[in-house]
Write a protein that holds these residues in place. Structure first.
Motif, PDB file in Angstrom:
ATOM      1  N   MET A  10     -20.952  60.950  26.845  1.00 52.73           N
ATOM      2  CA  MET A  10     -22.384  60.625  26.871  1.00 52.73           C
ATOM      3  C   MET A  10     -23.219  61.883  27.101  1.00 52.73           C
ATOM      4  O   MET A  10     -24.277  62.043  26.493  1.00 52.73           O
ATOM      5  CB  MET A  10     -22.661  59.557  27.919  1.00 52.73           C
ATOM      6  CG  MET A  10     -22.144  58.197  27.486  1.00 52.73           C
ATOM      7  SD  MET A  10     -22.693  56.897  28.561  1.00 52.73           S
ATOM      8  CE  MET A  10     -21.815  55.508  27.866  1.00 52.73           C
ATOM      9  N   ALA A  11     -22.725  62.771  27.965  1.00 53.54           N
ATOM     10  CA  ALA A  11     -23.432  64.042  28.178  1.00 53.54           C
ATOM     11  C   ALA A  11     -23.428  64.870  26.893  1.00 53.54           C
ATOM     12  O   ALA A  11     -24.445  65.483  26.533  1.00 53.54           O
ATOM     13  CB  ALA A  11     -22.783  64.816  29.325  1.00 53.54           C
ATOM     14  N   GLU A  12     -22.307  64.882  26.183  1.00 52.13           N
ATOM     15  CA  GLU A  12     -22.226  65.616  24.921  1.00 52.13           C
ATOM     16  C   GLU A  12     -23.176  65.004  23.885  1.00 52.13           C
ATOM     17  O   GLU A  12     -23.837  65.722  23.138  1.00 52.13           O
ATOM     18  CB  GLU A  12     -20.786  65.619  24.393  1.00 52.13           C
ATOM     19  CG  GLU A  12     -20.603  66.139  22.981  1.00 52.13           C
ATOM     20  CD  GLU A  12     -20.894  67.630  22.800  1.00 52.13           C
ATOM     21  OE1 GLU A  12     -20.754  68.100  21.661  1.00 52.13           O
ATOM     22  OE2 GLU A  12     -21.258  68.326  23.760  1.00 52.13           O
ATOM     23  N   GLU A  41     -25.124  60.008  -1.795  1.00 51.21           N
ATOM     24  CA  GLU A  41     -25.059  59.292  -0.531  1.00 51.21           C
ATOM     25  C   GLU A  41     -24.962  60.330   0.568  1.00 51.21           C
ATOM     26  O   GLU A  41     -24.158  61.252   0.501  1.00 51.21           O
ATOM     27  CB  GLU A  41     -23.860  58.353  -0.467  1.00 51.21           C
ATOM     28  CG  GLU A  41     -23.819  57.585   0.847  1.00 51.21           C
ATOM     29  CD  GLU A  41     -22.774  56.492   0.893  1.00 51.21           C
ATOM     30  OE1 GLU A  41     -22.678  55.829   1.944  1.00 51.21           O
ATOM     31  OE2 GLU A  41     -22.044  56.291  -0.095  1.00 51.21           O
ATOM     32  N   ALA A  42     -25.825  60.186   1.573  1.00 46.81           N
ATOM     33  CA  ALA A  42     -25.858  61.123   2.698  1.00 46.81           C
ATOM     34  C   ALA A  42     -24.963  60.603   3.813  1.00 46.81           C
ATOM     35  O   ALA A  42     -25.001  59.421   4.164  1.00 46.81           O
ATOM     36  CB  ALA A  42     -27.277  61.281   3.209  1.00 46.81           C
ATOM     37  N   PHE A  43     -24.164  61.499   4.347  1.00 46.57           N
ATOM     38  CA  PHE A  43     -23.341  61.223   5.518  1.00 46.57           C
ATOM     39  C   PHE A  43     -23.675  62.279   6.553  1.00 46.57           C
ATOM     40  O   PHE A  43     -24.048  63.398   6.208  1.00 46.57           O
ATOM     41  CB  PHE A  43     -21.846  61.329   5.183  1.00 46.57           C
ATOM     42  CG  PHE A  43     -21.381  60.331   4.168  1.00 46.57           C
ATOM     43  CD1 PHE A  43     -20.989  59.064   4.544  1.00 46.57           C
ATOM     44  CD2 PHE A  43     -21.329  60.663   2.824  1.00 46.57           C
ATOM     45  CE1 PHE A  43     -20.559  58.145   3.601  1.00 46.57           C
ATOM     46  CE2 PHE A  43     -20.895  59.764   1.870  1.00 46.57           C
ATOM     47  CZ  PHE A  43     -20.505  58.494   2.271  1.00 46.57           C
ATOM     48  N   THR A  44     -23.532  61.940   7.797  1.00 46.92           N
ATOM     49  CA  THR A  44     -23.818  62.908   8.846  1.00 46.92           C
ATOM     50  C   THR A  44     -22.559  63.158   9.652  1.00 46.92           C
ATOM     51  O   THR A  44     -21.800  62.240   9.938  1.00 46.92           O
ATOM     52  CB  THR A  44     -24.930  62.389   9.774  1.00 46.92           C
ATOM     53  OG1 THR A  44     -26.084  62.123   8.980  1.00 46.92           O
ATOM     54  CG2 THR A  44     -25.285  63.411  10.830  1.00 46.92           C
ATOM     55  N   ARG A  45     -22.373  64.406   9.990  1.00 48.73           N
ATOM     56  CA  ARG A  45     -21.262  64.816  10.848  1.00 48.73           C
ATOM     57  C   ARG A  45     -21.837  65.473  12.088  1.00 48.73           C
ATOM     58  O   ARG A  45     -22.841  66.175  12.028  1.00 48.73           O
ATOM     59  CB  ARG A  45     -20.352  65.818  10.133  1.00 48.73           C
ATOM     60  CG  ARG A  45     -19.745  65.301   8.850  1.00 48.73           C
ATOM     61  CD  ARG A  45     -18.691  64.234   9.141  1.00 48.73           C
ATOM     62  NE  ARG A  45     -18.084  63.741   7.921  1.00 48.73           N
ATOM     63  CZ  ARG A  45     -18.394  62.592   7.345  1.00 48.73           C
ATOM     64  NH1 ARG A  45     -19.321  61.829   7.853  1.00 48.73           N
ATOM     65  NH2 ARG A  45     -17.787  62.194   6.251  1.00 48.73           N
ATOM     66  N   GLY A  46     -21.151  65.257  13.199  1.00 45.41           N
ATOM     67  CA  GLY A  46     -21.529  65.928  14.432  1.00 45.41           C
ATOM     68  C   GLY A  46     -20.916  67.310  14.464  1.00 45.41           C
ATOM     69  O   GLY A  46     -20.425  67.812  13.451  1.00 45.41           O
ATOM     70  N   PRO A  47     -20.936  67.937  15.637  1.00 42.20           N
ATOM     71  CA  PRO A  47     -20.387  69.290  15.755  1.00 42.20           C
ATOM     72  C   PRO A  47     -18.928  69.337  15.285  1.00 42.20           C
ATOM     73  O   PRO A  47     -18.148  68.416  15.521  1.00 42.20           O
ATOM     74  CB  PRO A  47     -20.479  69.576  17.265  1.00 42.20           C
ATOM     75  CG  PRO A  47     -21.486  68.608  17.782  1.00 42.20           C
ATOM     76  CD  PRO A  47     -21.436  67.409  16.897  1.00 42.20           C
ATOM     77  N   ASP A  48     -18.584  70.432  14.594  1.00 42.37           N
ATOM     78  CA  ASP A  48     -17.241  70.554  14.017  1.00 42.37           C
ATOM     79  C   ASP A  48     -16.133  70.476  15.053  1.00 42.37           C
ATOM     80  O   ASP A  48     -15.106  69.869  14.821  1.00 42.37           O
ATOM     81  CB  ASP A  48     -17.115  71.871  13.239  1.00 42.37           C
ATOM     82  CG  ASP A  48     -17.896  71.829  11.938  1.00 42.37           C
ATOM     83  OD1 ASP A  48     -18.080  70.713  11.397  1.00 42.37           O
ATOM     84  OD2 ASP A  48     -18.325  72.890  11.473  1.00 42.37           O
ATOM     85  N   ILE A  49     -16.340  71.105  16.189  1.00 43.98           N
ATOM     86  CA  ILE A  49     -15.292  71.140  17.221  1.00 43.98           C
ATOM     87  C   ILE A  49     -15.654  70.135  18.300  1.00 43.98           C
ATOM     88  O   ILE A  49     -15.961  70.486  19.434  1.00 43.98           O
ATOM     89  CB  ILE A  49     -15.144  72.559  17.808  1.00 43.98           C
ATOM     90  CG1 ILE A  49     -14.973  73.561  16.678  1.00 43.98           C
ATOM     91  CG2 ILE A  49     -13.970  72.632  18.758  1.00 43.98           C
ATOM     92  CD1 ILE A  49     -15.037  74.993  17.105  1.00 43.98           C
ATOM     93  N   SER A  50     -15.645  68.865  17.914  1.00 43.29           N
ATOM     94  CA  SER A  50     -16.070  67.813  18.828  1.00 43.29           C
ATOM     95  C   SER A  50     -15.516  66.488  18.355  1.00 43.29           C
ATOM     96  O   SER A  50     -15.284  66.289  17.166  1.00 43.29           O
ATOM     97  CB  SER A  50     -17.601  67.757  18.859  1.00 43.29           C
ATOM     98  OG  SER A  50     -18.055  66.592  19.496  1.00 43.29           O
ATOM     99  N   VAL A  51     -15.355  65.571  19.283  1.00 46.50           N
ATOM    100  CA  VAL A  51     -14.961  64.215  18.930  1.00 46.50           C
ATOM    101  C   VAL A  51     -16.049  63.564  18.076  1.00 46.50           C
ATOM    102  O   VAL A  51     -15.803  62.636  17.326  1.00 46.50           O
ATOM    103  CB  VAL A  51     -14.652  63.386  20.205  1.00 46.50           C
ATOM    104  CG1 VAL A  51     -15.914  63.146  21.024  1.00 46.50           C
ATOM    105  CG2 VAL A  51     -13.973  62.089  19.867  1.00 46.50           C
TER     106      VAL A  51
END
Length: 191
Positions: A10-12, A41-51
């Motif tokens: 949650m903090a991340e 189609e747009a997809f979103t990714r979070g930080p590469d080195i992250s869950v």
């Protein structure tokens, strides 16, 4: 996950939201008859080195933390910003949560300006929601969808066939596009 792991996630997520630490990736939408690209189609990714690189995990934690709407807004703006200054697609499919269909951000001046920078307006944008997310209460979304359509947006239902109420949902929401669940089309080329 353990409580300490959940708190760390949650903090991340709060950091990701504060820093805008997501990026959009795009997949072409192809006409099967002639192979022509009809949109993206747009997809979103979070930080590469992250869950949170996997959006499924990021949105699961976002729902649990009550931040799914804010996360959804960040993701849509990320997609518009990634297209700014390039060649606009004829149609852009934007994955969104069902709850975000009632988000006034869809017609906020900042959102419309971000679309314009990407060469888009609402008539080029298709809001894509998962069928199961509207299955329990399609009537609860109908007014919002009607209003979004009145300003130009269109609707796509994703994973159609994954709910036992498919025909009712399609009848009530009248989506312009249907994307069938993989279980319905797997092996279709041979059968």
């Amino acid at each position: 996950p353990r409580d300490s792991e959940r708190l760390a996630w949650m903090a991340e997520l709060q950091r990701v939201l504060r820093d805008g630490d997501v990026h959009a990736v795009f997949q072409p939408v192809i006409n099967l008859e002639d192979g022509a690209e009809v949109g993206l189609e747009a997809f979103t990714r979070g930080p590469d080195i992250s869950v949170f690189h996997l959006p499924r995990v990021m949105f699961s934690v976002g729902r649990e933390a009550g931040l799914a709407g804010e996360l959804d807004r960040l993701c849509r703006h990320s997609a518009f910003e990634a297209l700014a200054g390039g060649v606009a697609p004829r149609v852009l499919f934007v994955n969104t949560t069902a709850d975000s269909l009632v988000d006034p951000d869809w017609w906020a001046p900042e959102t419309l300006a971000a679309m314009r920078r990407a060469g888009l307006d609402p008539s080029h944008v298709v809001l894509e929601v998962n069928e199961s997310s509207v299955a329990e209460n399609p009537d609860g979304f109908r007014d919002a969808i009607d209003w979004l359509r009145s300003v130009g947006y269109r609707l796509s239902l994703d994973d159609v066939g994954s709910s036992q109420h498919t025909s009712l949902i399609v009848e009530k929401l009248r989506p312009e596009f249907l994307k069938f669940d993989l279980t319905l089309v797997r092996g279709i080329e041979g059968d």
